[in-house]
Design a protein around this motif. Sequence first.
Motif: not given
Length: 352
Positions: A113-122, A151-159
């Motif tokens: 959830e935290a990463l998705e929020v961060n990704l939305e801001g990016q 791109k880095a955040s999306k890779i982290q999300l997949k992990q």
Amino acid sequence: MKMNKSLLAGIAIGIVLIALTVTRLISNKKSVEEKIYIPDVDAPVIVEVEKPRWFTFQDQFSYLGTFEPYRQNMIGSEANGKVISINVEEGDQVSQGTVLAKLDDEMIQLQIEALEVNLEGQEKDDDRYTTLSNQNAAPAVQAEKTKLGIKASKIQLKQLQKQLASTTIKAPFSGVITKKLTDLGSVIGAGSPVVEITDISQLKLTVSIPERDIQKFKMNQNIEISTDQLNETLEGKITNISVQADKSHNFKVQITVKNAGLKLRAGMYGSATLRSSQKITSLSIPRRALVGSLKNPQVYVIRQGKAQLVSFSTGLSEGDVLEVRGGLNANDQVVVRGQINLKNNKNVKIAQ
């Protein structure tokens, strides 16, 4: 003076009472010991024996073996965590994909959830920097950094999503739960075994084939399988032939057979039947003399009044008769009854 005499008299009486008590205890102990039965561990065990005899195996040769599971695996966890649910017990039948257990995934969910929020801001930043860059109001390098960050955040999300999926432990194939190795509330690590699954929808019959007969067996060859438990003949297929013989010049041949209705069990004996135009005469012993399994066949042989556990190699079988390929000779006295009470070097007495 009178007090001293009284004291001495009291002590004397006490000593007499103690002596009487000790004598009574010793007497009681001897009485109990006389009543207790202490077996004589050196007493000989009464057994029945037979000598190996020559037997002519007919044109239908059977090779005795043991059924093994088609697949049997320990299913482990890929993640660390606390077991919050376990859905199976020993003996349960499960299908491929069945959820066996679930680990606590709350922290991973929060990270996602935290990463998705961060990704939305990016992504919003990317839109702004791209617009400004097109208007020459911001450097293009800033827009490029933002895109790389996405791109880095999306890779982290997949992990994290993969870690989340690994908290659900599923059956990789259909089978029976033969061992349950963890329970509700246990904290386990990656690689910790959770359950053992055994697949007996098919079974593998492994038989030892003498060197003289191995050329009669071919890969994918159909072969008849029979058991003492079923009054029917099954059809098996040869799926593996050993390329190297053991010390007794026997080759392992593996035959796969379908187990319709799960009537057979791993560990049961089975016979692979091969038809031939020749007859073979060889030393043999009764099957009831066998100790242990056919993977390591052994019998008790009487030598100098003691039971010796001897390994031997076997080949053909016909009814209750097992061929002896090596390890025994015609003069050996092989125990055919009474083995249950024997151990190596045990004194024996042969029943007349």
